[in-house]
Design a protein around this motif. Structure first.
Motif, PDB file in Angstrom:
ATOM      1  N   ARG A   1       2.446   1.749  -3.444  1.00  0.00           N
ATOM      2  CA  ARG A   1       1.479   2.202  -4.449  1.00  0.00           C
ATOM      3  C   ARG A   1       1.071   3.645  -4.205  1.00  0.00           C
ATOM      4  NH1 ARG A   1      -1.855  -3.479  -3.975  1.00  0.00           N
ATOM      5  NH2 ARG A   1      -0.444  -4.710  -5.277  1.00  0.00           N
ATOM      6  N   ALA A   2       1.058   4.067  -2.941  1.00  0.00           N
ATOM      7  CA  ALA A   2       0.744   5.461  -2.631  1.00  0.00           C
ATOM      8  C   ALA A   2       1.831   6.389  -3.160  1.00  0.00           C
ATOM      9  CB  ALA A   2       0.583   5.647  -1.126  1.00  0.00           C
ATOM     10  N   ARG A   3       3.023   5.827  -3.395  1.00  0.00           N
ATOM     11  CA  ARG A   3       4.143   6.592  -3.952  1.00  0.00           C
ATOM     12  C   ARG A   3       4.303   6.346  -5.450  1.00  0.00           C
ATOM     13  NH1 ARG A   3       5.346   5.266   1.239  1.00  0.00           N
ATOM     14  NH2 ARG A   3       6.388   6.843   2.535  1.00  0.00           N
TER      15      ARG A   3
ATOM     16  N   PRO B   1      -6.530   4.182  -2.784  1.00  0.00           N
ATOM     17  CA  PRO B   1      -5.304   4.346  -3.582  1.00  0.00           C
ATOM     18  C   PRO B   1      -4.328   3.190  -3.426  1.00  0.00           C
ATOM     19  CG  PRO B   1      -5.275   5.788  -1.651  1.00  0.00           C
ATOM     20  CD  PRO B   1      -6.657   5.219  -1.740  1.00  0.00           C
ATOM     21  N   HIS B   2      -4.483   2.432  -2.338  1.00  0.00           N
ATOM     22  CA  HIS B   2      -3.576   1.300  -2.116  1.00  0.00           C
ATOM     23  C   HIS B   2      -3.746   0.206  -3.165  1.00  0.00           C
ATOM     24  CE1 HIS B   2      -7.349   0.432   0.078  1.00  0.00           C
ATOM     25  NE2 HIS B   2      -7.168  -0.786  -0.394  1.00  0.00           N
TER      26      HIS B   2
ATOM     27  N   PHE C   1       0.834  -1.199   0.000  1.00  0.00           N
ATOM     28  CA  PHE C   1       0.000   0.000   0.000  1.00  0.00           C
ATOM     29  C   PHE C   1       0.873   1.254   0.000  1.00  0.00           C
ATOM     30  CE2 PHE C   1      -3.221  -2.745   0.056  1.00  0.00           C
ATOM     31  CZ  PHE C   1      -4.089  -2.859   1.123  1.00  0.00           C
ATOM     32  N   SER C   2       1.931   1.221   0.806  1.00  0.00           N
ATOM     33  CA  SER C   2       2.822   2.376   0.887  1.00  0.00           C
ATOM     34  C   SER C   2       3.515   2.635  -0.443  1.00  0.00           C
ATOM     35  CB  SER C   2       3.859   2.150   1.993  1.00  0.00           C
ATOM     36  OG  SER C   2       4.773   3.219   2.063  1.00  0.00           O
TER      37      SER C   2
END
Length: 469
Positions: free
Chosen positions: A135-137, A164-165, A132-133
């Motif tokens: 993909r958030a970036r 968004p994840h 998730f982290s």
């Protein structure tokens, strides 16, 4: 390229999960033994090994190692729990029937069962948060569009934006005539960015600018939905329907959930996650072994080609590979010409372009042997739909429904269509349709056992063909 790399990434994550699961099972066993003052003896090691092997097979059977991009964490944990409980039940049955169950501490076993599941759940939570982290970036992102400016489509857009994840970047909407469009959304708003018509969406997908397409049209527009699906069958985009619908011609369909929206992928590939690595390992082992055995034969064929006709021993032709990317396919030269342009004429019976030695090579399929180098390179597989010249792809994709879906997997040296007699000249449209029909059957039903079956049948009836001129 992005889709193929994404599958390799997912395969690496699945392989890591399998490795970590095995380590966690043994680690939890060792910790449980230490807590209750027991030692890790040979008998306990055997129990741990049986648990690892049984869990690995059971986890694969329930799809634990597939992609969970759009699934909930509870669903993942529930699936993991089901596989672990089944593995533990198998151990209990073995202990009962072998009458060895009384030799093992119940406290150790109970602690081990609970701690193993807890460790697996925490590990998956950690990996999920890390994904998730990332993909958030904007790492590991896929592009998506929605066809149909409808209430369901706008709800899906909201769900994707709220999650968004998932790693899906929604580009916008494409309208389908005036179906489902409100008066205030026909021209688009900030929430419903209109990118164009369905024809524009198909063109974008053909150019590789769209990874996922979500159809959000009313079910009463069944005929229109069918027409759109036929159009997207000529692309490499993964198509999802919203809400659910059942079609007879799905390709590896799977259910997904994004927020409150239920989706079903229609045109997808069976080679996801660990299956990518299974298939690649199969190709590397077989190609290496076969090349080692036939190297003298290939050298002899190359010399005979040079001695019997002017020109090089090898011929390279541009063909479509995985996801419709153009690849160079190697063959032994069997003709006096090396056609590789916008017009390629198929070999016919008595074709004067075929050399005398080349006719023997084509009839026995020996001209295909250099494609083993394509397999080692990674652009082809041992088993898969046969690749066609680019010119033939452009000709038949317009007249054979679902033709481009053949490129959801790597092309192969041998395939289901070939061993069933559908090879050689396709002088009628029906012959190409039957070939595509068999290729899609292979993709829908792919497995390592199916590959092995095709290889065995190839040895018995796949080399010699009266249809190869």
């Amino acid at each position: 390229m992005q889709q193929g790399w994404g599958r390799l990434q997912q395969g690496g994550i699945a392989a890591l999960h399998r490795l970590v699961d095995g380590v966690l099972i043994f680690t939890a066993l060792a910790v449980s033994l230490t807590i209750f003052d027991h030692y890790l003896t040979k008998d306990w090691l055997i129990v741990g090994l049986i648990a690892v092997i049984s869990f690995a097979f059971l986890a694969e059977s329930v799809g634990l190692y597939r992609s969970w991009r759009v699934e909930s964490y509870l669903h993942i944990v529930g699936t993991c729990l089901a596989a672990w409980i089944a593995a533990c039940a198998l151990l209990l049955l073995l202990g009962y029937f072998t009458k060895l169950g009384t030799d093992y501490s119940r406290l150790v076993v109970g602690c081990w069962v609970v701690s193993t599941f807890a460790a697996m759940a925490l590990w998956r939570l950690f990996v999920r948060r890390l994904q998730f982290s990332l993909r958030a970036r904007n790492h590991n992102i896929r592009t998506g569009v929605i066809i149909g400016v409808t209430a369901a489509g706008k709800q899906l857009a909201s769900d994707i934006a709220s999650n968004p994840h998932l790693g899906i970047r929604l580009l916008g909407f494409y309208y389908c005539d005036d179906i489902g469009a409100d008066s205030d959304t026909a021209i688009g708003t900030d929430e419903t960015k209109i990118l164009g018509s369905v024809e524009d969406a198909v063109a974008a997908a053909r150019d590789g600018r769209i990874d996922h397409v979500y159809l959000a049209l009313p079910m009463r527009e069944e005929e229109k939905i069918r027409e759109i699906l036929v159009e997207f069958a000529d692309t490499q985009a993964t198509v999802h329907l919203l809400p659910n619908i059942f079609l007879a011609n799905m390709l590896n369909s799977q259910w997904h959930q994004v927020g409150q929206s239920n989706l079903i992928s229609v045109f997808d590939t069976p080679l996801e996650g660990l299956n990518v690595w299974y298939k690649r390992l199969e190709d590397l082992v077989l190609a290496t072994a076969i090349l080692t055995l036939i190297a003298p034969l290939m050298a002899t064929i190359a010399i005979c080609i040079r001695l019997t006709s002017p020109g090089p021993a090898f011929f390279r032709q541009r063909r479509y590979g995985l996801d419709g990317r153009v690849i160079d396919v190697w063959k032994f030269r069997s003709m006096t010409v090396q056609e590789n342009g916008h017009r390629v004429v198929q070999a016919r019976r008595g074709d004067p372009r075929v050399t005398r030695f080349g006719r023997f090579l084509r009839r026995t399929s020996l001209d295909e042997l250099p494609q083993l180098f394509n397999v080692l390179q990674g652009s082809m597989s041992i088993v898969g739909p046969r690749p066609h010249a680019v010119a033939h792809n452009e000709q038949y994709r317009r007249v054979v429904s679902g033709y481009m879906l053949r490129h959801k997997v790597k092309p192969g040296i041998t395939g289901w269509a070939q061993i069933n007699g559908w090879r050689g000249e396709t002088d009628t449209l029906e012959k190409m349709e039957r070939r595509v029909e068999h290729d899609l059957h292979y993709i829908r039903n792919w497995s390592l056992l199916f590959d092995i079956r095709i290889l065995i049948l190839t040895l018995s009836r796949g080399f010699i063909s009266h249809n190869a001129y």
